[in-house]
Design an enzyme around this catalytic site. Structure first.
Site, PDB file in Angstrom:
ATOM      1  N   GLY A   1      10.056   6.094   1.448  1.00 20.92           N
ATOM      2  CA  GLY A   1       9.688   7.531   1.956  1.00 20.92           C
ATOM      3  C   GLY A   1      10.132   7.903   3.215  1.00 20.92           C
ATOM      4  O   GLY A   1       9.514   8.647   3.870  1.00 20.92           O
TER       5      GLY A   1
ATOM      6  N   TYR B   1      -5.942  10.732  -5.877  1.00 20.66           N
ATOM      7  CA  TYR B   1      -5.266  10.301  -4.656  1.00 20.66           C
ATOM      8  C   TYR B   1      -6.073   9.057  -3.995  1.00 20.66           C
ATOM      9  O   TYR B   1      -5.418   8.337  -3.362  1.00 20.66           O
ATOM     10  CB  TYR B   1      -5.018  11.497  -3.966  1.00 20.66           C
ATOM     11  CG  TYR B   1      -4.226  11.056  -2.563  1.00 20.66           C
ATOM     12  CD1 TYR B   1      -2.784  10.981  -2.564  1.00 20.66           C
ATOM     13  CD2 TYR B   1      -4.972  11.328  -1.355  1.00 20.66           C
ATOM     14  CE1 TYR B   1      -2.263  10.522  -1.078  1.00 20.66           C
ATOM     15  CE2 TYR B   1      -4.476  11.098  -0.313  1.00 20.66           C
ATOM     16  CZ  TYR B   1      -3.098  10.847  -0.137  1.00 20.66           C
ATOM     17  OH  TYR B   1      -2.404  10.394   1.297  1.00 20.66           O
ATOM     18  N   ALA B   2      -7.244   9.360  -3.823  1.00 17.84           N
ATOM     19  CA  ALA B   2      -8.226   8.457  -2.947  1.00 17.84           C
ATOM     20  C   ALA B   2      -8.317   7.234  -3.708  1.00 17.84           C
ATOM     21  O   ALA B   2      -8.335   6.190  -3.186  1.00 17.84           O
ATOM     22  CB  ALA B   2      -9.452   9.288  -2.917  1.00 17.84           C
TER      23      ALA B   2
ATOM     24  N   LYS C   1      -5.345   4.895  -2.884  1.00 20.43           N
ATOM     25  CA  LYS C   1      -5.358   4.452  -1.616  1.00 20.43           C
ATOM     26  C   LYS C   1      -6.423   3.446  -1.423  1.00 20.43           C
ATOM     27  O   LYS C   1      -6.190   2.475  -0.898  1.00 20.43           O
ATOM     28  CB  LYS C   1      -5.657   5.657  -0.572  1.00 20.43           C
ATOM     29  CG  LYS C   1      -4.404   6.512  -0.516  1.00 20.43           C
ATOM     30  CD  LYS C   1      -3.286   6.155  -0.139  1.00 20.43           C
ATOM     31  CE  LYS C   1      -1.989   7.070   0.242  1.00 20.43           C
ATOM     32  NZ  LYS C   1      -0.778   6.476   0.519  1.00 20.43           N
TER      33      LYS C   1
ATOM     34  N   ASN D   1       5.203   3.359   2.507  1.00 14.75           N
ATOM     35  CA  ASN D   1       4.799   4.901   3.067  1.00 14.75           C
ATOM     36  C   ASN D   1       4.756   5.714   2.095  1.00 14.75           C
ATOM     37  O   ASN D   1       4.020   6.657   1.966  1.00 14.75           O
ATOM     38  CB  ASN D   1       5.790   5.203   4.322  1.00 14.75           C
ATOM     39  CG  ASN D   1       5.505   6.620   4.690  1.00 14.75           C
ATOM     40  OD1 ASN D   1       4.444   6.923   5.286  1.00 14.75           O
ATOM     41  ND2 ASN D   1       6.469   7.336   4.298  1.00 14.75           N
TER      42      ASN D   1
ATOM     43  N   SER E   1      -5.362   5.985   3.399  1.00 12.67           N
ATOM     44  CA  SER E   1      -5.713   7.594   3.947  1.00 12.67           C
ATOM     45  C   SER E   1      -7.037   7.389   3.990  1.00 12.67           C
ATOM     46  O   SER E   1      -7.775   6.459   3.444  1.00 12.67           O
ATOM     47  CB  SER E   1      -5.322   8.631   2.993  1.00 12.67           C
ATOM     48  OG  SER E   1      -5.935   9.605   3.080  1.00 12.67           O
TER      49      SER E   1
HETATM   50  N1  LIG Z   1      -0.075  13.945   5.718  1.00 13.80           N
HETATM   51  C1  LIG Z   1      -1.270  13.471   5.875  1.00 13.80           C
HETATM   52  O1  LIG Z   1      -2.351  14.325   5.957  1.00 13.80           O
HETATM   53  C2  LIG Z   1      -1.352  12.201   5.384  1.00 13.80           C
HETATM   54  C3  LIG Z   1      -2.981  11.482   5.780  1.00 13.80           C
HETATM   55  C4  LIG Z   1      -3.238  10.413   5.396  1.00 13.80           C
HETATM   56  C5  LIG Z   1      -2.428   9.367   4.913  1.00 13.80           C
HETATM   57  N2  LIG Z   1      -1.223   9.887   4.714  1.00 13.80           N
HETATM   58  C6  LIG Z   1      -0.327   9.139   3.892  1.00 13.80           C
HETATM   59  O2  LIG Z   1       0.929   8.939   4.771  1.00 13.80           O
HETATM   60  C7  LIG Z   1       2.120   8.771   4.040  1.00 13.80           C
HETATM   61  C8  LIG Z   1       3.298   9.507   4.528  1.00 13.80           C
HETATM   62  O3  LIG Z   1       2.876  10.854   4.360  1.00 13.80           O
HETATM   63  P1  LIG Z   1       3.441  12.169   4.914  1.00 13.80           P
HETATM   64  O4  LIG Z   1       2.368  13.120   4.939  1.00 13.80           O
HETATM   65  O5  LIG Z   1       4.601  11.695   5.765  1.00 13.80           O
HETATM   66  O6  LIG Z   1       4.336  12.652   3.348  1.00 13.80           O
HETATM   67  P2  LIG Z   1       5.382  13.569   2.874  1.00 13.80           P
HETATM   68  O7  LIG Z   1       5.722  14.343   4.092  1.00 13.80           O
HETATM   69  O8  LIG Z   1       5.129  14.173   1.659  1.00 13.80           O
HETATM   70  O9  LIG Z   1       6.728  12.387   2.671  1.00 13.80           O
HETATM   71  C9  LIG Z   1       6.454  11.589   1.606  1.00 13.80           C
HETATM   72  C10 LIG Z   1       7.671  10.836   1.606  1.00 13.80           C
HETATM   73  O10 LIG Z   1       7.758   9.846   0.475  1.00 13.80           O
HETATM   74  C11 LIG Z   1       8.811  10.077  -0.465  1.00 13.80           C
HETATM   75  N3  LIG Z   1       8.464  10.233  -1.889  1.00 13.80           N
HETATM   76  C12 LIG Z   1       7.356  10.635  -2.477  1.00 13.80           C
HETATM   77  N4  LIG Z   1       7.261  10.400  -3.646  1.00 13.80           N
HETATM   78  C13 LIG Z   1       8.353   9.675  -3.930  1.00 13.80           C
HETATM   79  C14 LIG Z   1       8.928   8.924  -5.017  1.00 13.80           C
HETATM   80  N5  LIG Z   1       8.384   9.252  -6.341  1.00 13.80           N
HETATM   81  N6  LIG Z   1      10.062   8.075  -5.000  1.00 13.80           N
HETATM   82  C15 LIG Z   1      10.596   7.938  -3.711  1.00 13.80           C
HETATM   83  N7  LIG Z   1       9.996   8.680  -2.633  1.00 13.80           N
HETATM   84  C16 LIG Z   1       8.893   9.424  -2.776  1.00 13.80           C
HETATM   85  C17 LIG Z   1       9.198  11.700   0.079  1.00 13.80           C
HETATM   86  O11 LIG Z   1      10.488  11.847  -0.475  1.00 13.80           O
HETATM   87  P3  LIG Z   1      11.062  12.710  -1.852  1.00 13.80           P
HETATM   88  O12 LIG Z   1       9.892  13.951  -1.916  1.00 13.80           O
HETATM   89  O13 LIG Z   1      12.484  13.201  -1.576  1.00 13.80           O
HETATM   90  O14 LIG Z   1      10.899  11.578  -2.758  1.00 13.80           O
HETATM   91  C18 LIG Z   1       9.043  11.510   1.489  1.00 13.80           C
HETATM   92  O15 LIG Z   1      10.181  10.892   2.080  1.00 13.80           O
HETATM   93  C19 LIG Z   1       1.769   8.580   2.705  1.00 13.80           C
HETATM   94  O16 LIG Z   1       1.428   7.114   2.235  1.00 13.80           O
HETATM   95  C20 LIG Z   1       0.419   9.486   2.457  1.00 13.80           C
HETATM   96  O17 LIG Z   1      -0.538   9.184   1.560  1.00 13.80           O
HETATM   97  C21 LIG Z   1      -0.575  11.029   4.903  1.00 13.80           C
END
Ligand SMILES: NC(=O)c1ccc[n+]([C@@H]2O[C@H](COP(=O)([O-])OP(=O)(O)OC[C@H]3O[C@@H](n4cnc5c(N)ncnc54)[C@H](OP(=O)(O)O)[C@@H]3O)[C@@H](O)[C@H]2O)c1
Length: 242
Positions: A9, A151-152, A155, A84, A138
């Site tokens: 990702g 989602y939770a 995780k 990720n 998360s």
């Molecule tokens: N943002 C928050 O508040 C938060 C909080 C706690 C934990 N997290 C965790 O941190 C990590 C990164 O989150 P983020 O906020 O950076 O998310 P994001 O901005 O939505 O980015 C997610 C990444 O994963 C890729 N992805 C999603 N679905 C995919 C699929 N089916 N196949 C291949 N690639 C896929 C997306 O690209 P494409 O859409 O092009 O596939 C993108 O590159 C995740 O594990 C999330 O659960 C986030």
């Protein structure tokens, strides 16, 4: 010899910040997402020999297997893997559709497990002195959040996966940890209502939402020899909110 790191990702958000940081520290980096992005394409143009990018859907296990195989063929030994990529569908459970449940289970949980399994197979065949896996959890896994139960669940599953795998792979010198961020300013959290956003900020001692940069340093550390005696841990990075 530069290390090779798989970061799933990497097109945006935390994944993109990780790709930038791991390239900066000298690693060869392999990443994928369903669609690319201009910032990732710019990095690929700057580092054609050290950045491997593919477009694939992590819900498809066969594609993940082929991806890891190609990374091994191109870069040889794989040293680090940061799982990720994830999706979040927000909404109360009673109205959550089957396809939304399937998508979170198949990308966040099964996709991560398959990616890590394929990477570990390569690590076992071609061991490195500093092999490590980091799965991105998360804070909602431990604390819960209304509207994010599925989602939770994915995780929380990943945290159990990481702790068990750390026990399984310790004797082979492969460390496995989870990082559990609070809410971050990325596309994934863009749907947060203004009210929820202020509530989270109010209960965060450091007084703001996190940025990807707040989390990157810890993952960089865990994916290095400096963390050589740390495994089976869940590191919370949430500004003190929990
Ligand atoms: N943002 C928050 O508040 C938060 C909080 C706690 C934990 N997290 C965790 O941190 C990590 C990164 O989150 P983020 O906020 O950076 O998310 P994001 O901005 O939505 O980015 C997610 C990444 O994963 C890729 N992805 C999603 N679905 C995919 C699929 N089916 N196949 C291949 N690639 C896929 C997306 O690209 P494409 O859409 O092009 O596939 C993108 O590159 C995740 O594990 C999330 O659960 C986030």
């Amino acid at each position: 010899m530069p290390h090779t790191s798989i970061i799933s990702g990497g097109s945006r958000g935390l994944g993109l910040a990780l790709v930038e940081r791991f390239l900066e520290r000298g690693d060869r980096v392999a990443t994928f997402s369903r669609s690319g992005s201009q910032p990732l394409a710019n990095l690929a143009a700057l580092h054609p020999d050290r950045l491997h990018t593919e477009t694939l859907d992590a819900a498809d296990a066969r594609l993940l297997c082929r991806f890891v195989e190609r990374v091994g063929q191109r870069f040889g030994q794989i040293d680090h893997c940061i799982a990720n990529a994830a999706v979040a569908h927000e909404g109360v459970l009673a109205t959550t559709r089957d396809d939304e449940i399937d998508s979170m289970l198949s990308v966040n949980l099964r996709g991560t497990i398959v990616l890590v399994r394929e990477t570990v197979r390569q690590m076992l065949l071609n061991p490195s002195a500093t092999s490590s896996i980091v799965v991105i959890s998360s804070i909602v896994a431990a604390r819960g959040s209304s509207g994010l139960s599925v989602y939770a669940a994915t995780k929380a599953g990943l945290e159990g996966f990481a702790k068990s795998l750390a026990r399984e792979l310790g004797s082979r010198g492969i460390r496995v940890n989870a990082v559990s961020p609070g809410f971050l300013e990325t596309d994934l959290s863009a749907s947060l209502s203004a009210e929820n956003r202020s509530r989270i900020i109010r209960r965060t001692p450091l007084g703001r939402l996190g940025e990807p940069a707040d989390v990157v340093g810890a993952i960089d550390f865990l994916s290095s020899a400096r963390a050589g005696f740390i495994t089976g841990q869940v590191l919370t990075i949430d500004g003190g909110a929990s």
